[in-house]
Design an enzyme around this catalytic site. Structure first.
Site, PDB file in Angstrom:
ATOM      1  N   ASN A  78       0.810  -1.220   0.000  1.00 14.25           N
ATOM      2  CA  ASN A  78       0.000   0.000   0.000  1.00 14.25           C
ATOM      3  C   ASN A  78       0.847   1.276   0.000  1.00 14.25           C
ATOM      4  O   ASN A  78       0.403   2.315  -0.483  1.00 14.25           O
ATOM      5  CB  ASN A  78      -0.914  -0.050   1.241  1.00 14.25           C
ATOM      6  CG  ASN A  78      -1.442   1.305   1.631  1.00 14.25           C
ATOM      7  OD1 ASN A  78      -2.335   1.848   0.995  1.00 14.25           O
ATOM      8  ND2 ASN A  78      -0.872   1.880   2.689  1.00 14.25           N
ATOM      9  N   SER A 129      -3.169   2.819  -9.092  1.00 15.81           N
ATOM     10  CA  SER A 129      -3.890   4.087  -9.193  1.00 15.81           C
ATOM     11  C   SER A 129      -4.633   4.053 -10.512  1.00 15.81           C
ATOM     12  O   SER A 129      -4.205   3.374 -11.461  1.00 15.81           O
ATOM     13  CB  SER A 129      -2.892   5.256  -9.202  1.00 15.81           C
ATOM     14  OG  SER A 129      -3.532   6.440  -9.625  1.00 15.81           O
ATOM     15  N   TYR A 142       5.194   9.336 -11.326  1.00 13.23           N
ATOM     16  CA  TYR A 142       4.192   8.630 -10.513  1.00 13.23           C
ATOM     17  C   TYR A 142       3.366   7.698 -11.390  1.00 13.23           C
ATOM     18  O   TYR A 142       3.153   6.525 -11.060  1.00 13.23           O
ATOM     19  CB  TYR A 142       3.297   9.656  -9.817  1.00 13.23           C
ATOM     20  CG  TYR A 142       2.218   9.061  -8.936  1.00 13.23           C
ATOM     21  CD1 TYR A 142       2.530   8.494  -7.702  1.00 13.23           C
ATOM     22  CD2 TYR A 142       0.873   9.058  -9.331  1.00 13.23           C
ATOM     23  CE1 TYR A 142       1.539   7.963  -6.878  1.00 13.23           C
ATOM     24  CE2 TYR A 142      -0.118   8.523  -8.517  1.00 13.23           C
ATOM     25  CZ  TYR A 142       0.218   7.976  -7.287  1.00 13.23           C
ATOM     26  OH  TYR A 142      -0.770   7.443  -6.483  1.00 13.23           O
ATOM     27  N   THR A 177      -6.582  11.772   1.776  1.00 17.79           N
ATOM     28  CA  THR A 177      -5.501  11.318   2.678  1.00 17.79           C
ATOM     29  C   THR A 177      -4.411  12.401   2.688  1.00 17.79           C
ATOM     30  O   THR A 177      -4.419  13.318   1.861  1.00 17.79           O
ATOM     31  CB  THR A 177      -4.858  10.015   2.171  1.00 17.79           C
ATOM     32  OG1 THR A 177      -4.116  10.314   0.984  1.00 17.79           O
ATOM     33  CG2 THR A 177      -5.876   8.927   1.901  1.00 17.79           C
TER      34      THR A 177
HETATM   35  P1  NAD Z   1      -0.181   8.576   2.509  1.00 18.63           P
HETATM   36  O1  NAD Z   1       0.872   9.538   2.099  1.00 18.63           O
HETATM   37  O2  NAD Z   1      -1.167   8.971   3.552  1.00 18.63           O
HETATM   38  O3  NAD Z   1       0.466   7.183   2.953  1.00 18.63           O
HETATM   39  C1  NAD Z   1       1.595   6.621   2.317  1.00 18.63           C
HETATM   40  C2  NAD Z   1       2.441   5.944   3.384  1.00 18.63           C
HETATM   41  O4  NAD Z   1       3.582   5.346   2.740  1.00 18.63           O
HETATM   42  C3  NAD Z   1       2.981   6.949   4.430  1.00 18.63           C
HETATM   43  O5  NAD Z   1       2.625   6.546   5.745  1.00 18.63           O
HETATM   44  C4  NAD Z   1       4.477   6.929   4.202  1.00 18.63           C
HETATM   45  O6  NAD Z   1       5.254   7.114   5.387  1.00 18.63           O
HETATM   46  C5  NAD Z   1       4.699   5.541   3.591  1.00 18.63           C
HETATM   47  N1  NAD Z   1       5.964   5.548   2.869  1.00 18.63           N
HETATM   48  C6  NAD Z   1       6.312   6.375   1.832  1.00 18.63           C
HETATM   49  N2  NAD Z   1       7.609   6.192   1.535  1.00 18.63           N
HETATM   50  C7  NAD Z   1       8.095   5.242   2.389  1.00 18.63           C
HETATM   51  C8  NAD Z   1       9.364   4.646   2.579  1.00 18.63           C
HETATM   52  N3  NAD Z   1      10.432   4.995   1.824  1.00 18.63           N
HETATM   53  N4  NAD Z   1       9.497   3.715   3.538  1.00 18.63           N
HETATM   54  C9  NAD Z   1       8.453   3.372   4.320  1.00 18.63           C
HETATM   55  N5  NAD Z   1       7.209   3.893   4.185  1.00 18.63           N
HETATM   56  C10 NAD Z   1       7.043   4.830   3.232  1.00 18.63           C
HETATM   57  O7  NAD Z   1      -0.923   8.205   1.157  1.00 18.63           O
HETATM   58  P2  NAD Z   1      -2.214   7.315   0.856  1.00 18.63           P
HETATM   59  O8  NAD Z   1      -3.114   8.173   0.065  1.00 18.63           O
HETATM   60  O9  NAD Z   1      -2.705   6.607   2.057  1.00 18.63           O
HETATM   61  O10 NAD Z   1      -1.545   6.293  -0.182  1.00 18.63           O
HETATM   62  C11 NAD Z   1      -1.645   4.885  -0.095  1.00 18.63           C
HETATM   63  C12 NAD Z   1      -1.526   4.329  -1.503  1.00 18.63           C
HETATM   64  O11 NAD Z   1      -2.637   4.767  -2.289  1.00 18.63           O
HETATM   65  C13 NAD Z   1      -0.270   4.801  -2.254  1.00 18.63           C
HETATM   66  O12 NAD Z   1       0.304   3.715  -2.950  1.00 18.63           O
HETATM   67  C14 NAD Z   1      -0.813   5.834  -3.222  1.00 18.63           C
HETATM   68  O13 NAD Z   1       0.007   5.991  -4.358  1.00 18.63           O
HETATM   69  C15 NAD Z   1      -2.166   5.238  -3.541  1.00 18.63           C
HETATM   70  N6  NAD Z   1      -3.123   6.188  -4.102  1.00 18.63           N
HETATM   71  C16 NAD Z   1      -3.505   7.283  -3.391  1.00 18.63           C
HETATM   72  C17 NAD Z   1      -4.390   8.194  -3.965  1.00 18.63           C
HETATM   73  C18 NAD Z   1      -4.834   9.437  -3.226  1.00 18.63           C
HETATM   74  O14 NAD Z   1      -5.493  10.306  -3.838  1.00 18.63           O
HETATM   75  N7  NAD Z   1      -4.537   9.596  -1.941  1.00 18.63           N
HETATM   76  C19 NAD Z   1      -4.909   7.956  -5.250  1.00 18.63           C
HETATM   77  C20 NAD Z   1      -4.510   6.809  -5.946  1.00 18.63           C
HETATM   78  C21 NAD Z   1      -3.607   5.935  -5.356  1.00 18.63           C
END
Ligand code: NAD
Length: 242
Positions: A78, A129, A142, A177
């Protein structure tokens, strides 16, 4: 309880979707190992703080989770990072970070988890995504990384279905988020107002909350999805990319 007797590893457990995912898996009976840079605020059954850019950390993690919890049935890749700007603005560091967290870490975790899961079967759910399916503007790194994880999902699903391992991906559009909100803040926008404006662009009337995505991830991880293998499920409130 859908996950009674199951064990799971969730990456990005301290993030918006990750926190909600861990809480749901545990509420439904799973024992959950969490990883992020700092998981001290997360209730879980095993904590592995670390950096997903650390290759050795990723390679060892599925084995360490199996030692801690006795098995590894579910892997949720995730964690993710978003790098913004067109290709002329992208640095080498942006490239390494984006591909390292979004592609190489899941590659390493899957490579280590699959031989463990091969004994009893398992489920891997990757978070891609909708931009991994059809590109949007000004985020080539990305988007490329999310297309890569979508493709990896389909390849692994095909190769490891005979071992009883199902690999699928969820493909969200905008989710409320820290990832989305910090993007607004960086651009000098008020995140609450920006989310409100974005809500109007979604046919269902609002962008996703983390739980909207978690419900699909947990479906894919559960036995209810026993015949779903290699699927890339778009969760977009009726708003296609474009
Ligand atoms: P978020 O930023 O709240 O959470 C991402 C988490 O990944 C964070 O807690 C961060 O510390 C961790 N992370 C990042 N780099 C890291 C590293 N080097 N080592 C350890 N941990 C690391 O974002 P989210 O929205 O909860 O994203 C979760 C997933 O959903 C991601 O893969 C994101 O690409 C995907 N996503 C999010 C959206 C959106 O709009 N929020 C849309 C499509 C996809």
């Amino acid at each position: 309880m859908r996950f009674d007797g199951k064990t799971a590893l969730v990456t990005g457990a301290a993030g918006g979707i990750g926190k909600a995912l861990v809480a749901t898996l545990r509420a439904e009976g799973a024992r959950v190992a969490v990883t992020d840079r700092d998981t001290s605020g997360i209730e879980a059954d095993a904590h592995f703080d670390g950096d997903l850019l650390d290759k050795a950390f990723c390679d060892a993690l599925p084995g360490q989770v199996t030692e801690a919890l006795g098995s590894l049935d579910i892997l949720c890749n995730n964690a993710g990072v978003i790098t913004r700007g067109d290709i002329t603005q992208a640095t080498d560091a942006d490239y390494a970070l984006t591909m390292g967290v979004n592609v190489e870490a899941p590659f390493r975790l899957c490579r280590a988890a699959i031989p463990i899961m091969a004994h009893t079967g398992g489920a891997i759910v990757n978070t891609a995504s909708c931009w991994g399916l059809s590109p949007g503007p000004s985020h080539p790194l990305y988007i490329m990384s999310k297309a890569a994880i979508a493709s990896l999902t389909q390849c692994l699903a095909r190769d490891h279905a005979p071992q009883g391992i199902r690999v699928n991906a969820v493909c969200p559009n905008e989710v409320n988020t820290p990832m989305l909100r910090t993007g607004f803040a960086i651009r000098g926008l008020d995140p609450d107002k920006a989310v409100e404006a974005l809500n109007d662009s979604v046919p269902l009337g609002r962008i996703a909350e983390p739980e909207d995505i978690v419900d699909v991830i947990t479906f894919l991880a559960s036995d209810a999805a026993r015949y779903v293998c290699g699927a890339l499920i778009e969760v977009n409130g009726g708003k296609p990319v474009g």
